[in-house]
Design an enzyme around this catalytic site. Structure first.
Site, short mmCIF file in Angstrom:
data_model
loop_
_atom_site.label_atom_id
_atom_site.label_comp_id
_atom_site.label_asym_id
_atom_site.label_seq_id
_atom_site.Cartn_x
_atom_site.Cartn_y
_atom_site.Cartn_z
N TYR A 1 -17.73 17.24 -14.88
CA TYR A 1 -18.79 16.26 -14.03
C TYR A 1 -19.28 16.02 -13.31
O TYR A 1 -18.47 16.96 -12.10
CB TYR A 1 -16.73 15.23 -14.15
CG TYR A 1 -17.43 13.99 -14.08
CD1 TYR A 1 -17.63 13.16 -15.59
CD2 TYR A 1 -16.50 13.04 -13.40
CE1 TYR A 1 -18.04 11.89 -15.21
CE2 TYR A 1 -17.22 11.76 -13.49
CZ TYR A 1 -17.38 11.02 -14.26
OH TYR A 1 -17.69 9.68 -14.41
N ARG B 1 0.53 -1.60 0.12
CA ARG B 1 0.21 -0.02 -0.06
C ARG B 1 0.62 1.50 -0.10
O ARG B 1 0.37 2.63 -0.04
CB ARG B 1 -1.01 -0.28 1.44
CG ARG B 1 -1.86 1.45 1.19
CD ARG B 1 -3.61 1.19 2.04
NE ARG B 1 -3.06 0.29 3.57
CZ ARG B 1 -2.49 0.57 4.31
NH1 ARG B 1 -2.25 1.77 4.03
NH2 ARG B 1 -2.10 0.22 5.38
N LYS C 1 -9.89 7.44 -19.14
CA LYS C 1 -10.59 7.64 -20.91
C LYS C 1 -9.28 7.82 -21.87
O LYS C 1 -9.02 6.44 -21.83
CB LYS C 1 -10.43 9.39 -20.62
CG LYS C 1 -11.93 9.16 -18.57
CD LYS C 1 -13.38 8.89 -19.22
CE LYS C 1 -13.87 8.53 -17.93
NZ LYS C 1 -13.97 9.81 -17.49
N ASP D 1 -9.69 19.36 -13.54
CA ASP D 1 -9.41 18.68 -13.91
C ASP D 1 -9.70 18.53 -16.32
O ASP D 1 -10.23 19.11 -16.83
CB ASP D 1 -10.60 18.55 -14.26
CG ASP D 1 -11.72 16.58 -14.12
OD1 ASP D 1 -11.01 15.80 -15.12
OD2 ASP D 1 -12.86 16.13 -13.87
C1 PLP Z 1 -14.95 9.95 -16.24
C2 PLP Z 1 -14.35 11.55 -15.32
C3 PLP Z 1 -14.13 11.26 -14.03
C4 PLP Z 1 -13.92 10.32 -12.95
O1 PLP Z 1 -13.19 8.99 -13.39
P1 PLP Z 1 -13.12 7.79 -13.18
O2 PLP Z 1 -12.40 7.11 -13.53
O3 PLP Z 1 -14.77 7.81 -13.65
O4 PLP Z 1 -13.15 7.78 -11.24
C5 PLP Z 1 -13.83 13.21 -13.51
N1 PLP Z 1 -13.17 13.86 -14.35
C6 PLP Z 1 -13.49 13.67 -15.77
C7 PLP Z 1 -13.95 14.57 -16.85
C8 PLP Z 1 -14.40 12.81 -16.50
O5 PLP Z 1 -15.15 12.54 -17.67
#
Ligand code: PLP
Length: 367
Positions: free
Chosen positions: A98, A46, A193, A168
């Site tokens: 988001y 961890r 993504k 973000d």
């Molecule tokens: C998908 C997404 C997240 C969250 O990511 P996860 O990997 O699903 O936890 C945060 N911000 C944006 C803009 C996203 O598209």
């Protein structure tokens, strides 16, 4: 050296080192550690893992800072908020950010006495009104409306007031936009993504130029246990060398798709920062090196959107984005975004552009 070349090799072994190009995933919860823990580099799974270290060095190169990997994008989001904001403080959050970030704020931050001030991404004046704020959160292009704000301008204003700036950067990726160089304190991303790009892992990271802030993010991960699995990290790292070719192709096709949609009378609105008609086009052009793989558009009603999606033979109906396979969804089905019933978020994949465009034209032809 060209940045694309650096990315192809980032975190891989050098050509002077023997062995596999990329070190294999290291699966170990614990390590043989006689005597004092401080005498050993590796002690417990961890706390650290060499597979994370290689991945974080690659992400650090992409972002221009120190990167810390997490189990998901949301774990990364929670870590940034966790190490920075306290009860009594105020966070400025995009009203169109988001949805899970807004839910996290309303479900967990507000009840503990943190004030959340919402402002739309396209309204830079409201987003940049930072009086009394501890932090401003930006998401540009925003998901799913693909609105844009000026990171440098807001970061300059924030810096003058001692306000932290978080971006973000999930929709853009550090390949197309580097928020730390534009003045952000932290950049956070879902690596689920485009960074991993194969729709096979859930991962996230935070990066910052400040070594002490990175240390706090690591401590948060250790104490909260939001650690990524070595297999997921290795898969993402294995996918990273193709990021430049994937995104270059995806951006090119997304540009063609946006233009085709804008020229089609069946489509009522097209959102793509690469279109000259997009209200944030000039800002996007200034701070991005490409406009991304997402194109959003409105077909007016739920029935028309469902007919269109049902007619697609190549593009998958799925949530998420950034992967090599094209996917699309009617966003209002989640009930979480301020979009119309016929609003489609389309993630352009790496298929031949003519096939993606033909599938969409055929789908629109059914309306
Ligand atoms: C998908 C997404 C997240 C969250 O990511 P996860 O990997 O699903 O936890 C945060 N911000 C944006 C803009 C996203 O598209």
């Amino acid at each position: 050296m060209h940045r694309d070349t650096e990315i192809v090799h980032a975190g891989f072994r050098k050509n002077t080192e023997a062995g596999s190009f990329l070190a294999g995933p290291q699966f170990s919860s614990t390590y043989t550690t006689p005597g004092q823990p401080a005498e050993h580099e590796l002690t417990y799974g961890r706390f650290h893992n060499p597979t994370w270290t290689a991945w974080e060095s690659a992400l650090g190169l992409l972002e221009g800072g120190h990167a810390v990997a997490y189990a998901s994008g949301m774990a990364a989001v929670a870590a940034v908020l966790g190490v920075t904001v306290k009860p009594g403080e105020t966070v400025v959050l995009p009203a169109d950010s988001y949805y899970a970030v807004r839910r996290l704020a309303s479900t967990w931050l507000e009840p503990m006495g943190i004030t959340i001030r919402l402002a739309p991404t396209r309204d830079s004046a409201a987003l940049g009104a930072l009086d009394g704020a501890k932090m401003v959160w930006l998401e540009t292009p925003s998901n799913p409306l693909l609105d844009v704000c000026d990171i440098r301008a807001i970061a300059d204003a924030a810096c003058a007031k001692g306000v932290l700036v978080v971006v973000d950067n999930t929709t853009a990726t550090p390949y197309l936009q580097q928020p730390l160089a534009l003045g952000a304190t932290y950049v956070v991303a879902s690596d689920t993504k485009a960074i991993s790009g194969h729709s096979d892992v859930i991962l996230g990271h935070v990066a910052t130029a400040d070594a002490e802030r990175a240390e706090a993010l690591r401590a948060w991960r250790t104490h909260h246990g939001a650690i990524p699995g070595p297999m997921e990290v290795w898969l993402a790292h294995r996918s990273l060398p193709t990021l430049p070719v994937r995104l270059t192709r995806q951006c090119a096709t997304a540009g063609s798709l946006a233009a085709a949609l804008a020229a089609n009378r069946t489509v009522s609105a097209v959102h793509y920062p690469g279109l000259a008609t997009h209200p944030g086009h000039a800002i996007a052009k200034k701070q991005m090196t490409g406009f991304g793989s997402l194109v959003s558009f409105d077909l007016g009603t739920r029935e028309r959107a469902d007919t269109f999606l049902g007619a697609l033979s190549l593009v998958r109906q799925a949530t998420s984005f950034g992967g090599v396979h094209s996917m699309a969804e009617r966003r209002a089905r989640w009930g979480s975004d301020a979009v119309g019933e016929g609003f489609i978020r389309f993630s352009v994949g790496c298929e031949a552009s003519e096939d993606i465009l033909a599938d969409v034209e055929a789908g629109l032809g059914r309306l």
